[in-house]
Motif scaffolding. Structure first.
Motif, PDB file in Angstrom:
ATOM      1  N   ARG A   1      -9.741  -7.673  -8.076  1.00  0.00           N
ATOM      2  CA  ARG A   1      -8.333  -7.731  -8.478  1.00  0.00           C
ATOM      3  C   ARG A   1      -7.867  -6.365  -8.972  1.00  0.00           C
ATOM      4  O   ARG A   1      -6.750  -5.934  -8.669  1.00  0.00           O
ATOM      5  CB  ARG A   1      -8.146  -8.784  -9.561  1.00  0.00           C
ATOM      6  N   GLN A   2      -8.712  -5.688  -9.757  1.00  0.00           N
ATOM      7  CA  GLN A   2      -8.352  -4.372 -10.260  1.00  0.00           C
ATOM      8  C   GLN A   2      -8.151  -3.383  -9.123  1.00  0.00           C
ATOM      9  O   GLN A   2      -7.221  -2.581  -9.145  1.00  0.00           O
ATOM     10  CB  GLN A   2      -9.406  -3.862 -11.235  1.00  0.00           C
TER      11      GLN A   2
ATOM     12  N   MET B   1      -4.531  -0.235  -5.760  1.00  0.00           N
ATOM     13  CA  MET B   1      -4.032   0.134  -4.435  1.00  0.00           C
ATOM     14  C   MET B   1      -2.532  -0.142  -4.329  1.00  0.00           C
ATOM     15  O   MET B   1      -1.801   0.619  -3.701  1.00  0.00           O
ATOM     16  CB  MET B   1      -4.801  -0.594  -3.338  1.00  0.00           C
ATOM     17  N   SER B   2      -2.072  -1.196  -4.957  1.00  0.00           N
ATOM     18  CA  SER B   2      -0.643  -1.509  -4.951  1.00  0.00           C
ATOM     19  C   SER B   2       0.140  -0.436  -5.710  1.00  0.00           C
ATOM     20  O   SER B   2       1.159   0.055  -5.214  1.00  0.00           O
ATOM     21  CB  SER B   2      -0.405  -2.878  -5.583  1.00  0.00           C
ATOM     22  N   VAL B   3      -0.343  -0.062  -6.892  1.00  0.00           N
ATOM     23  CA  VAL B   3       0.325   0.976  -7.683  1.00  0.00           C
ATOM     24  C   VAL B   3       0.301   2.300  -6.927  1.00  0.00           C
ATOM     25  O   VAL B   3       1.305   3.009  -6.843  1.00  0.00           O
ATOM     26  CB  VAL B   3      -0.342   1.117  -9.071  1.00  0.00           C
ATOM     27  N   PHE B   4      -0.850   2.636  -6.338  1.00  0.00           N
ATOM     28  CA  PHE B   4      -0.981   3.887  -5.588  1.00  0.00           C
ATOM     29  C   PHE B   4      -0.048   3.890  -4.380  1.00  0.00           C
ATOM     30  O   PHE B   4       0.631   4.874  -4.111  1.00  0.00           O
ATOM     31  CB  PHE B   4      -2.434   4.091  -5.140  1.00  0.00           C
ATOM     32  N   GLY B   5      -0.003   2.777  -3.661  1.00  0.00           N
ATOM     33  CA  GLY B   5       0.881   2.674  -2.500  1.00  0.00           C
ATOM     34  C   GLY B   5       2.341   2.834  -2.882  1.00  0.00           C
ATOM     35  O   GLY B   5       3.104   3.521  -2.194  1.00  0.00           O
TER      36      GLY B   5
END
Length: 88
Positions: A19-20, A25-29
């Motif tokens: 999950r982390q 990856m979502s924040v980075f994207g």
């Protein structure tokens, strides 16, 4: 994690790690999308212009600083809420 078997603890840790990574990856994207859209507007060259490179550097720095401060503030509020709950 009291009351969990070792296998259950490993499974829980594995799920938390996955999950982390997904959240990172979502924040980075989002960071890449936001900074690209805000800074890159000249597609006549493969290389970034000096202006674009500077803009991206500022954008990334600002975004990372904001994320850090949000995390700190969340921790402060969480500690305050925990202290309040313990008083009751």
């Amino acid at each position: 994690m009291d009351g969990l078997t070792q296998a259950e603890q490993r499974e829980l840790e594995s799920r938390l790690q996955k999950r982390q990574v997904k959240e990172f990856m979502s924040v980075f994207g989002n960071l890449v999308d936001n900074c690209f859209n805000a800074c890159v507007d000249d597609f006549t060259s493969k290389a970034l212009s000096g202006r674009e490179g500077g803009c991206i550097a500022r954008c990334v720095t600002k975004s990372m600083t904001t994320q850090t401060r949000l995390g700190e503030r969340f921790a402060e509020l969480n500690a305050a809420m925990s202290a309040e709950m313990q008083k009751r």
